[in-house]
Design a protein around this motif. Structure first.
Motif, PDB file in Angstrom:
ATOM      1  N   ALA A 289      65.219  56.550  -4.426  1.00  0.00           N
ATOM      2  CA  ALA A 289      66.375  57.459  -4.689  1.00  0.00           C
ATOM      3  C   ALA A 289      66.436  57.697  -5.943  1.00  0.00           C
ATOM      4  O   ALA A 289      66.745  59.019  -6.310  1.00  0.00           O
ATOM      5  N   LEU A 290      66.497  56.591  -6.815  1.00  0.00           N
ATOM      6  CA  LEU A 290      66.706  56.856  -8.480  1.00  0.00           C
ATOM      7  C   LEU A 290      65.464  57.912  -8.752  1.00  0.00           C
ATOM      8  O   LEU A 290      65.779  58.788  -9.664  1.00  0.00           O
ATOM      9  N   ALA A 291      64.301  57.381  -8.526  1.00  0.00           N
ATOM     10  CA  ALA A 291      62.983  58.534  -9.199  1.00  0.00           C
ATOM     11  C   ALA A 291      63.262  59.911  -8.588  1.00  0.00           C
ATOM     12  O   ALA A 291      63.149  60.779  -9.546  1.00  0.00           O
ATOM     13  N   MET A 292      63.599  60.087  -7.414  1.00  0.00           N
ATOM     14  CA  MET A 292      63.717  61.597  -6.829  1.00  0.00           C
ATOM     15  C   MET A 292      65.127  62.223  -7.282  1.00  0.00           C
ATOM     16  O   MET A 292      64.763  63.494  -7.581  1.00  0.00           O
ATOM     17  N   LEU A 293      66.094  61.494  -7.585  1.00  0.00           N
ATOM     18  CA  LEU A 293      67.347  61.999  -8.296  1.00  0.00           C
ATOM     19  C   LEU A 293      67.209  62.260  -9.723  1.00  0.00           C
ATOM     20  O   LEU A 293      67.487  63.442  -9.956  1.00  0.00           O
ATOM     21  N   ILE A 294      66.719  61.368 -10.400  1.00  0.00           N
ATOM     22  CA  ILE A 294      66.837  61.475 -11.909  1.00  0.00           C
ATOM     23  C   ILE A 294      65.692  62.183 -12.546  1.00  0.00           C
ATOM     24  O   ILE A 294      65.373  63.162 -13.344  1.00  0.00           O
ATOM     25  N   THR A 295      64.545  61.639 -12.032  1.00  0.00           N
ATOM     26  CA  THR A 295      63.047  61.804 -12.816  1.00  0.00           C
ATOM     27  C   THR A 295      62.692  63.101 -12.084  1.00  0.00           C
ATOM     28  O   THR A 295      62.252  64.067 -12.845  1.00  0.00           O
ATOM     29  N   GLN A 296      62.700  63.195 -10.888  1.00  0.00           N
ATOM     30  CA  GLN A 296      61.967  64.411 -10.011  1.00  0.00           C
ATOM     31  C   GLN A 296      63.180  65.498  -9.828  1.00  0.00           C
ATOM     32  O   GLN A 296      62.816  66.700  -9.552  1.00  0.00           O
ATOM     33  N   ARG A 297      64.395  65.129  -9.974  1.00  0.00           N
ATOM     34  CA  ARG A 297      65.376  66.048  -9.871  1.00  0.00           C
ATOM     35  C   ARG A 297      65.602  66.976  -8.572  1.00  0.00           C
ATOM     36  O   ARG A 297      65.445  68.132  -8.752  1.00  0.00           O
ATOM     37  N   GLU A 298      65.072  66.251  -7.578  1.00  0.00           N
ATOM     38  CA  GLU A 298      65.033  67.018  -6.226  1.00  0.00           C
ATOM     39  C   GLU A 298      66.490  67.035  -5.653  1.00  0.00           C
ATOM     40  O   GLU A 298      67.455  66.358  -5.781  1.00  0.00           O
ATOM     41  N   ASP A 299      66.603  68.007  -4.668  1.00  0.00           N
ATOM     42  CA  ASP A 299      67.787  68.232  -3.910  1.00  0.00           C
ATOM     43  C   ASP A 299      68.211  67.073  -3.075  1.00  0.00           C
ATOM     44  O   ASP A 299      67.470  66.351  -2.715  1.00  0.00           O
ATOM     45  N   ILE A 300      69.573  66.794  -3.170  1.00  0.00           N
ATOM     46  CA  ILE A 300      69.951  65.511  -2.631  1.00  0.00           C
ATOM     47  C   ILE A 300      69.762  65.457  -0.978  1.00  0.00           C
ATOM     48  O   ILE A 300      69.274  64.609  -0.624  1.00  0.00           O
ATOM     49  N   ALA A 301      69.798  66.748  -0.379  1.00  0.00           N
ATOM     50  CA  ALA A 301      69.485  66.887   1.118  1.00  0.00           C
ATOM     51  C   ALA A 301      68.119  66.525   1.340  1.00  0.00           C
ATOM     52  O   ALA A 301      67.574  65.913   2.403  1.00  0.00           O
ATOM     53  N   ASP A 302      67.213  67.105   0.421  1.00  0.00           N
ATOM     54  CA  ASP A 302      65.667  66.772   0.458  1.00  0.00           C
ATOM     55  C   ASP A 302      65.428  65.214   0.138  1.00  0.00           C
ATOM     56  O   ASP A 302      64.618  64.516   0.882  1.00  0.00           O
ATOM     57  N   ILE A 303      66.203  64.685  -0.594  1.00  0.00           N
ATOM     58  CA  ILE A 303      66.084  63.086  -0.816  1.00  0.00           C
ATOM     59  C   ILE A 303      66.499  62.371   0.441  1.00  0.00           C
ATOM     60  O   ILE A 303      65.644  61.440   0.960  1.00  0.00           O
ATOM     61  N   ALA A 304      67.426  62.721   0.996  1.00  0.00           N
ATOM     62  CA  ALA A 304      68.148  61.996   2.218  1.00  0.00           C
ATOM     63  C   ALA A 304      67.103  61.978   3.146  1.00  0.00           C
ATOM     64  O   ALA A 304      66.591  61.146   3.843  1.00  0.00           O
ATOM     65  N   GLN A 305      66.447  63.417   3.637  1.00  0.00           N
ATOM     66  CA  GLN A 305      65.439  63.433   4.568  1.00  0.00           C
ATOM     67  C   GLN A 305      64.180  62.831   4.247  1.00  0.00           C
ATOM     68  O   GLN A 305      63.697  62.032   5.143  1.00  0.00           O
ATOM     69  N   THR A 306      63.571  62.836   3.142  1.00  0.00           N
ATOM     70  CA  THR A 306      62.384  61.963   2.835  1.00  0.00           C
ATOM     71  C   THR A 306      62.696  60.561   2.955  1.00  0.00           C
ATOM     72  O   THR A 306      61.638  59.929   3.385  1.00  0.00           O
ATOM     73  N   LEU A 307      63.595  60.111   2.725  1.00  0.00           N
ATOM     74  CA  LEU A 307      64.151  58.573   2.763  1.00  0.00           C
ATOM     75  C   LEU A 307      64.177  58.083   4.182  1.00  0.00           C
ATOM     76  O   LEU A 307      64.244  56.833   4.321  1.00  0.00           O
ATOM     77  N   GLY A 308      64.538  59.154   5.160  1.00  0.00           N
ATOM     78  CA  GLY A 308      64.672  58.828   6.599  1.00  0.00           C
ATOM     79  C   GLY A 308      66.003  58.644   7.103  1.00  0.00           C
ATOM     80  O   GLY A 308      66.063  58.150   8.113  1.00  0.00           O
ATOM     81  N   TYR A 309      67.104  59.083   6.198  1.00  0.00           N
ATOM     82  CA  TYR A 309      68.337  59.324   6.705  1.00  0.00           C
ATOM     83  C   TYR A 309      68.704  60.525   7.647  1.00  0.00           C
ATOM     84  O   TYR A 309      68.305  61.644   7.258  1.00  0.00           O
ATOM     85  N   SER A 310      69.252  60.363   8.782  1.00  0.00           N
ATOM     86  CA  SER A 310      69.551  61.222   9.733  1.00  0.00           C
ATOM     87  C   SER A 310      70.561  62.433   9.366  1.00  0.00           C
ATOM     88  O   SER A 310      70.333  63.615   9.601  1.00  0.00           O
TER      89      SER A 310
END
Length: 336
Positions: A289-310
């Protein structure tokens, strides 16, 4: 004594030190779910994942007004908290050999980083650089400073004559305060920490050492480090399987099947290593979550989907429980 027992002694000592320095330990431990469920403020079993340990130190820095928190904590640490490493150092042939053992066995206490020792015969110096471990959570300067402080105290205790000539610290730290507390020259130099040591003094024999105790404790530590490496290999395998995920959806039953072991055997083995499936899964979720949010600066909705949150809201709740802020708030603070 298992290596996890040494780790929890060290964690307990750190928390006790924070409390003695006036920090609110309950506030420090807020949302710290990597500790054992019944641990309370000072755990008596288990270990803390590297990212969680670093977050603990970052919270301590935020709650404290001490510019030299790491030194203050290091001065309070009970040397017994280092377990088998202490008798090895006390009975080593020379201080330089003791320092090499610290470098070899340091991760029995913490995975935060390692020492790298360089010889400079021409200048009559030993240089000891601290190299933080790579991780999504950046190292805490104060945490490293506490390790440096402990090493300085140990070298002075075992050496016939003080071998510590100078400490190099990152620029911007309170060099005057650190110098006064440790009674040593402190020089800001780049971004790293290192010790400058008198080579001749580091090679003088340690007085009063016992070769028999040295060999017994050395063999014991080597056995523990092998045991820890085996356990770390298993934990990494578990995390790799979870990562194939999506991580939030992976169950312990799936991991046990992938490893071709019984679920209860896996649970018991992880517990012997001071860990659990829940801790490893949550640690991985935090890291990604930290890597995608801070380093990769991905969209929050995309992070949630990638991590497996419904739902994005479910990811928001989990993230706020981990870090005390929403993903957007956390990113805004990190970027300022």
């Amino acid at each position: 004594m298992r290596h996890s027992h040494i780790t929890h002694l060290w964690i307990s000592g750190v928390l006790a030190g924070f409390e003695r320095l006036g920090l609110d330990v309950s506030a420090l431990m807020e949302a710290e779910s990597s500790l054992p469920e019944n641990s309370g403020a000072a755990p008596n079993a288990g270990t803390m994942e590297l990212g969680d340990a670093r977050r603990l130190w970052h919270r301590a820095e935020a709650l404290s007004d001490m510019s030299s928190l790491g030194v203050q904590l290091g001065l309070l640490q009970n040397q017994r908290a280092s377990g088998v490493l202490m008798p090895i150092c006390w009975h080593s042939p020379t201080p330089i050999q003791a320092l090499r053992h610290i470098a070899s066995f340091q991760n029995l206490i913490s995975d935060n980083g390692v020492y790298r020792i360089r010889e400079d015969e021409a200048q009559g110096l030993n240089h000891c650089d601290y190299v933080p471990s790579a991780h999504a959570v950046p190292p805490s300067q104060q945490q490293i400073l506490s390790v440096i402080t402990g090493t300085v105290l140990l070298l002075r205790a075992i050496s016939p004559e003080d071998p510590v000539l100078a400490i190099h610290i990152p620029e911007g730290m309170a060099e005057g305060n650190i110098s006064e507390l440790l009674n040593v020259t402190v020089q800001p130099l780049g971004l790293d920490f290192s010790l400058q040591l008198d080579r001749a003094r580091m090679h003088r024999p340690i007085v009063g050492r016992d070769e028999h105790l040295y060999e017994i404790n050395l063999a014991y530590a080597e056995g523990m480090i092998r045991h820890k490496r085996e356990g770390k290999s298993l934990r990494e395998q578990v995390k790799q399987i979870i990562e194939q995920g999506p991580p939030a959806l992976v169950s312990i039953e799936q991991v046990a099947r992938a490893l071709e072991v019984n679920k209860r055997v896996l649970q018991r083995t992880l517990a012997e290593q001071g860990s659990s499936f829940r801790q490893l899964k949550e640690s991985l979720l935090k890291e990604k979550a930290l890597a995608m949010l801070i380093t990769q600066r991905e969209d929050i909705a995309d992070i949630a989907q990638t991590l497996g949150y419904s739902e994005v809201s479910a990811f928001h709740r989990a993230f706020k429980n981990w870090f005390g802020a929403s993903p957007k708030q956390f990113r805004d603070i990190a970027m300022t």
